[in-house]
Write a protein that holds these residues in place. Structure first.
Motif, short mmCIF file in Angstrom:
data_model
loop_
_atom_site.label_atom_id
_atom_site.label_comp_id
_atom_site.label_asym_id
_atom_site.label_seq_id
_atom_site.Cartn_x
_atom_site.Cartn_y
_atom_site.Cartn_z
N ASP A 89 13.03 6.02 4.86
CA ASP A 89 12.58 5.05 5.87
C ASP A 89 12.48 3.65 5.27
O ASP A 89 12.79 2.66 5.93
N VAL A 90 12.00 3.58 4.03
CA VAL A 90 11.88 2.28 3.37
C VAL A 90 13.26 1.65 3.21
O VAL A 90 13.46 0.47 3.48
N PHE A 116 12.60 0.07 -3.77
CA PHE A 116 12.61 -1.33 -3.31
C PHE A 116 13.98 -1.96 -3.54
O PHE A 116 14.47 -2.71 -2.70
N MET A 145 14.62 0.17 6.28
CA MET A 145 14.08 -1.15 6.61
C MET A 145 15.06 -2.25 6.22
O MET A 145 15.10 -3.32 6.83
N GLY A 146 15.87 -2.00 5.20
CA GLY A 146 16.86 -2.97 4.79
C GLY A 146 17.94 -3.18 5.85
O GLY A 146 18.66 -4.17 5.83
N ARG A 148 16.39 -0.72 -0.96
CA ARG A 148 16.19 -1.40 0.32
C ARG A 148 16.91 -2.75 0.33
O ARG A 148 17.54 -3.13 1.32
N ASP A 161 0.86 -1.18 0.00
CA ASP A 161 0.00 0.00 0.00
C ASP A 161 0.90 1.24 0.00
O ASP A 161 1.55 1.53 0.99
N TRP A 162 0.91 1.96 -1.12
CA TRP A 162 1.86 3.07 -1.25
C TRP A 162 1.40 4.33 -0.54
O TRP A 162 2.10 5.33 -0.52
N ASP A 163 0.21 4.29 0.06
CA ASP A 163 -0.21 5.44 0.86
C ASP A 163 0.27 5.29 2.31
O ASP A 163 -0.07 6.07 3.17
N PHE A 164 1.07 4.29 2.56
CA PHE A 164 1.59 4.05 3.90
C PHE A 164 2.41 5.25 4.37
O PHE A 164 3.16 5.83 3.59
N PRO A 165 2.24 5.65 5.65
CA PRO A 165 2.98 6.83 6.11
C PRO A 165 4.46 6.55 6.29
O PRO A 165 4.91 6.24 7.38
N THR A 166 5.21 6.65 5.22
CA THR A 166 6.64 6.42 5.34
C THR A 166 7.36 7.15 4.21
O THR A 166 6.81 7.32 3.13
N ARG A 167 8.58 7.58 4.49
CA ARG A 167 9.35 8.28 3.47
C ARG A 167 10.28 7.31 2.75
O ARG A 167 10.52 6.21 3.23
N GLN A 221 7.34 11.37 0.52
CA GLN A 221 6.45 10.28 0.91
C GLN A 221 6.39 9.32 -0.28
O GLN A 221 6.36 9.75 -1.43
N ILE A 222 6.38 8.03 -0.01
CA ILE A 222 6.53 7.05 -1.08
C ILE A 222 5.38 7.10 -2.09
O ILE A 222 5.55 6.73 -3.24
#
Lengths: 267, 401
Positions: A112-113, A165, A116-117, A168, A103-109, A152-153
């Protein structure tokens, strides 16, 4: 059918699995409900190679990857990563899922993604320090997305999302990269950026396996192919396995002859 | 009076309730964020309704064992056990049958709640040990809150927050990208249960204050409110905790001033107040901001179209466009351009030509990605690049503004 199934279930002799292969799959069967999507598949990925997994829609390409990663659990068969069970070698694999799975509306920059890596490195409680940010930025740089770190993504184009992606996955500093349709629905610039990164990974001795759709680019992007339509059809160097005959078997005659002619196939 | 309540000067009991409720609000807001991000907000409704049979059974057991049926720790333990069973039912139904999650939630919620109501009725007819307190668990009742009750709530809330702190990374990973999380070794099923278990903990400790029917609101409204203000998960967790705590504090204080008012519903309404404010006023995602952005964008479109029409000597039919041009001093009321307008129009037309070249040229790829038909080209390219393009177009040079 049932006899064959029984013969294949767990019947793969362990001694056969080459332990030096980054990913060796034996007798893998995965089903959704009562329908096998991947049936008794063997696969041996060569270290330092770039392999395209090719096959029609619903042929089990993505499922094969997901089973290798333990995302779906197989009915039968096993996978060894660098000669070890998945659990012991998970940190050596980086996975790039399909863009649509999120879901690309997820609150993350963007940054931040990529961070996650680094979650393995960070553990549960360690704070994100400048050196981590540095590393994440460097990964973004490799895919040409430095300017987008604070976006924002959801504001990114499809190709840019795909590159994030990939960044990451790069942050994981893995040895084996599994990508699920990295070129699906991306712009030309992204396709070039991604393939450049993948090729540079290969030149560093890393191994790349990607589910791939575009038959016209197989020859220029990859050195090995794995043809699958629920069962394995062929596996090997592009020159040996990427032949009209094998493609016809894989696609069951769904490719027009003209299409195949255009591929400048060997054989 | 309200101020004295807000500043915790309204007596021992009111202070206790306010502090307890605020802690609960923070824990609920923080935990609820992950529930919301995982798109499982409604599961909390099943969890909360499934507490009721546990409360009834715990009461009966405690009475049978000769104790006080209303001892809070015992009742909460019962609530936790039965809602855990309810939660397992929901996840079992969705995993092993073809029922979708919403259907499973509906089924579990109503069956458990129905069973709980039957138990409460039975307890009342038993007449054993005053059962009067139990209905309080439906909508919350803070009137008789004891110090120990507040301690249970505070301790539970603190433990929940600690657990969220420890699990925040795997939970975020799971909520954003479950398949990738699984590839990193996160046990998706177990982590999902952990998120639910945290929601369950909040539900159980909130039973006394807000009641099982409304606890859902404390888990869902704060994260939804927080989402308006930020694009970062970590900030969202903080803002959500803040909103939850603030709403609970204000709500508990209000109900302390007007004791006839039930605490739970007032807290929910306060939370809703914060939500409405955010919905309307938040920058970027708020309704007002979205509307203003739309209006501004519409103006840019009309302006651009108007200028291009002027440049090509075409008549402008839309009154709005003419009005905009006139207000900017670019055209007269009859649509005839002023000198200024003529210059701007020529520039707009030239920009169109420049864009055409930029978009056709691979070398300008990143600039071309910004093309929207409205932008002035100098916001994207440097002066040198523009003159290079102008040279390719030919004709008069140096038309930049």
């Amino acid at each position: 059918m049932s006899l064959e199934l029984a013969a294949n279930m767990g019947a793969a002799p362990k001694a056969e699995i080459p332990t030096e292969s980054p990913l060796a799959i034996r007798g893998l069967t995965v089903s959704y409900g009562q329908k096998p999507v991947v049936f008794s598949v063997d696969m041996t990925v060569e270290e330092g190679s770039m392999t395209a997994i090719i096959g029609p829609n619903g042929a089990g390409k993505s499922t094969l990857l997901k089973a290798a990663l333990g995302i779906v659990s197989p009915l039968a068969g096993q996978a060894l990563v660098f000669g070890k069970p998945l659990k012991a070698a998970r940190h050596r694999i980086a996975y790039v899922p399909q863009r649509a799975s999120v879901d690309w509306d997820f609150p993350t920059r963007v940054i931040d993604v990529v961070l996650m890596g680094l979650y393995r490195e960070l553990g549960l409680l360690r704070r994100i320090r400048p050196q981590h940010m540095e590393k994440a930025r460097a990964c973004l740089e490799r895919v040409g997305m430095t300017d987008f770190a604070d976006r924002q993504i959801g504001q990114l184009s499809g190709g840019q999302q795909q590159r994030v992606f990939l960044a990451r996955a790069l942050a994981q500093e893995a040895d084996l990269y599994l990508l699920d349709e990295p070129f699906a629905g991306v712009d030309a610039a992204t396709e070039k950026a991604i393939i450049d990164v993948l090729k540079s990974l290969r030149s560093e001795g890393k191994t790349v396996v990607a589910v791939h759709h575009d038959l016209t680019t197989v020859r220029s992007y990859f050195d090995r192919v794995f043809l699958i339509n629920t069962r394995k059809v062929a596996e090997g160097a592009v020159d040996e396995a990427f032949t009209p005959d094998m493609l016809n078997q894989t696609y069951g005659g769904r490719l027009a002859t003209g299409q195949i002619d255009q591929l400048e196939l060997a054989g | 009076m309200f101020w004295t309540a807000l500043t915790l000067q309204l007596g021992y009991n009111a202070t206790l309730v306010t502090i307890g409720a605020t802690l609960l609000g923070i824990a609920a807001g923080v935990t609820g964020t992950f529930l919301y991000l995982r798109k499982r907000a409604l599961v909390s409704d099943a969890i909360s309704h499934a507490t009721l049979p546990g409360v009834g059974i715990a009461f009966m057991l405690m009475v049978m064992l000769g104790g006080d049926g209303r001892a809070l720790p015992g009742l909460l333990l019962g609530a936790a056990v039965s809602s855990w069973i309810g939660l397992l039912c929901v996840s079992w139904l969705t995993r092993f049958t073809r029922l979708s999650e919403d259907a499973a939630i509906g089924a579990v919620l109503s069956v458990f709640f129905g069973f709980g109501i039957v138990l409460l009725t039975v307890i009342q007819t038993m007449g054993a040990g005053r059962a009067a307190g139990l209905e309080g668990f439906l909508l919350g009742s803070t009137a008789g809150m004891l110090f120990n009750d507040a301690l249970v709530i505070a301790g539970g809330g603190a433990l929940t927050l600690l657990a969220v702190l420890i699990l925040r990374r795997p939970m975020t990973l799971l909520a954003f990208d479950p398949e990738y999380a699984a590839s990193r070794g996160v046990n998706v099923g177990r982590m999902d249960l952990a998120i639910m278990a945290l929601a369950l903990a909040v539900t159980v400790i909130g039973l006394k204050v807000v009641g099982l029917i409304l606890i859902v609101a404390m888990l869902i409204i704060p994260p939804v409110t927080a989402r308006f203000w930020t694009e970062r998960t970590d900030h969202m967790v903080l803002i959500s905790g803040l909103c939850g705590g603030l709403a609970a504090w204000v709500g508990a204080s209000l109900s302390a001033v007007a004791p006839a008012m039930p605490t739970g519903p007032i807290i929910v309404l306060s939370s809703f107040g914060l939500f409405i404010l955010s919905l309307l006023l938040a920058p970027n995602r708020g309704v007002l901001a979205v509307y203003l952005r739309h209006v501004r964008f519409q103006r840019r479109v009309h302006m651009r179209q108007g200028l291009l029409a002027l440049a090509q000597g075409q008549p402008i039919y839309e009154a709005f466009t003419v009005r905009l041009l006139k207000r900017a001093g670019l055209a007269h009321a009859d649509g005839v351009p002023t000198d200024d307008g003529r210059a701007r129009a020529a520039k707009a037309l030239r920009d169109e030509k420049r864009w055409e070249l930029v978009r056709a040229d691979q070398a300008f790829e990143s600039a071309a990605a910004l093309y929207d038909g409205l932008r002035d080209i100098e916001t994207v390219l440097t002066g040198d690049q523009i003159s290079e393009i102008d040279q390719r177009i030919g004709g008069p040079q140096g038309v930049t503004s």
